[in-house]
Structure formats: C-alpha cells, structure tokens
Design a protein around this motif. Structure first.
Motif, mmCIF file in Angstrom:
data_model
loop_
_atom_site.group_PDB
_atom_site.id
_atom_site.type_symbol
_atom_site.label_atom_id
_atom_site.label_comp_id
_atom_site.label_asym_id
_atom_site.label_seq_id
_atom_site.Cartn_x
_atom_site.Cartn_y
_atom_site.Cartn_z
ATOM 1 N N SER A 3 45.374 38.947 -10.076
ATOM 2 C CA SER A 3 44.134 39.696 -10.179
ATOM 3 C C SER A 3 43.938 40.604 -8.982
ATOM 4 O O SER A 3 44.271 40.247 -7.868
ATOM 5 C CB SER A 3 42.970 38.703 -10.275
ATOM 6 N N ASN A 81 41.275 41.992 -20.580
ATOM 7 C CA ASN A 81 41.036 42.157 -19.149
ATOM 8 C C ASN A 81 40.146 41.047 -18.586
ATOM 9 O O ASN A 81 39.423 41.251 -17.615
ATOM 10 C CB ASN A 81 40.374 43.513 -18.897
ATOM 11 N N ASP A 84 39.573 40.234 -14.617
ATOM 12 C CA ASP A 84 38.742 41.123 -13.820
ATOM 13 C C ASP A 84 37.415 41.475 -14.496
ATOM 14 O O ASP A 84 36.659 42.282 -13.971
ATOM 15 C CB ASP A 84 39.506 42.419 -13.506
ATOM 16 N N TYR A 85 37.146 40.878 -15.634
ATOM 17 C CA TYR A 85 35.928 41.184 -16.384
ATOM 18 C C TYR A 85 34.714 40.664 -15.631
ATOM 19 O O TYR A 85 34.705 39.547 -15.123
ATOM 20 C CB TYR A 85 36.002 40.531 -17.764
#
Length: 159
Positions: A3, A81, A84-85
C-alpha cells in the motif's frame, strides 16, 4: 501488493489487514467504520474487495474460435482499490491526502476498522444496513452517514 498509505491500515479484531489473503477465504467485501478520534465523527460503509465483469473477445479471439456457437466473452475478476480506499463520503475523504494518507494533524487519530467480512453482494448490503441501524447513524450527531440505501435521509427524521 504494498500500500502507498503505509501509515494507515485496515484493522479487524486487532489484526492488520493489508492483503486479500489476510481475509477469510471467499470474501466479497467488508463493512467498515472510519473514526476521527480528534472529533469523534465516524462513517459506516461497505467496500467490495473484488469485482467481476464481462470482457468481450477481440476480433482475433473471435476468429480463433473453433465453434461459432461458443461464447464471445470471458468473466474477469479484478482486485479493487480496497487497500487505499478511504470512503466515498466527502468529509471523510477530506481527512486524507490524494495518496490516502491522513493529514499530519489527524495522523494517529484516524481509525480504519473492518467490522465484518461478507461473502456476497446481498450480504454486504444487508450487514452495512444492520451496522448503520445498530449505531443509529441518522440520529447520531457524530455520524457522517446522511442516508441509508439512498432511501432514508437524515433530513426526513428532523421534526
């Protein structure tokens, strides 16, 4: 997959979740709660971890088919995603920079918590709604949820 937001990770029952294999097998998505420890505000939502879509074959692939009755597409699964959401809620999104890292003033005060894993789309919607009702999000002033399922709105509850 590493990440970009190394300082912020999803937590489930005290465990860090930063890859698909950290989740139970067959997970479709999860219910989450993002809390700002500085203000006490929070948001409860859902996130799919994988999506499946239909990809149509190109001209060369169709020409290579031996039986013209065969399907002309394939189902493709792709990871979302989710790592990183940081929510679709505008206020919550503003707590983070474009790389998903919290701004310095709130860095150690924001908690990304997974409340539950779900195995399908209907369960994801059901359990999101259940968590929102159990936290009474429309009546709680600290909640940033302003509607449930796009059908029940905070403004409709005001007298």
């Amino acid at each position: 997959m590493i990440s970009k937001s190394l300082t912020m990770t999803w937590i489930y029952e005290g465990r860090v979740i930063n890859e698909l294999h950290d989740m139970p097998e067959g997970t479709y998505g999860f219910i989450y709660k993002i809390t700002n420890g500085l203000t006490g505000e929070y948001y409860i939502g859902k996130k799919q971890v994988q999506s499946t879509r239909k990809r149509k074959f190109g001209k060369k692939e169709i020409a290579a088919l031996t039986d013209k009755r065969m399907k002309r597409y394939e189902m493709v699964t792709k990871e979302s995603n989710w790592v990183d959401y940081r929510s679709s809620n505008k206020i919550v999104s503003d707590w983070f920079d474009k790389d998903g890292r919290p701004y310095p003033a709130t860095n150690d005060r924001i908690e990304l918590k997974i409340l539950r894993f779900c195995k399908n789309k209907k369960a994801l919607t059901y359990y999101e709604l259940q968590e929102q009702f159990s936290h009474n999000v429309l009546a709680d002033e600290l909640s940033l949820n302003d509607n449930l399922l796009g059908k029940f709105f905070r403004k409709d509850l005001e007298n």
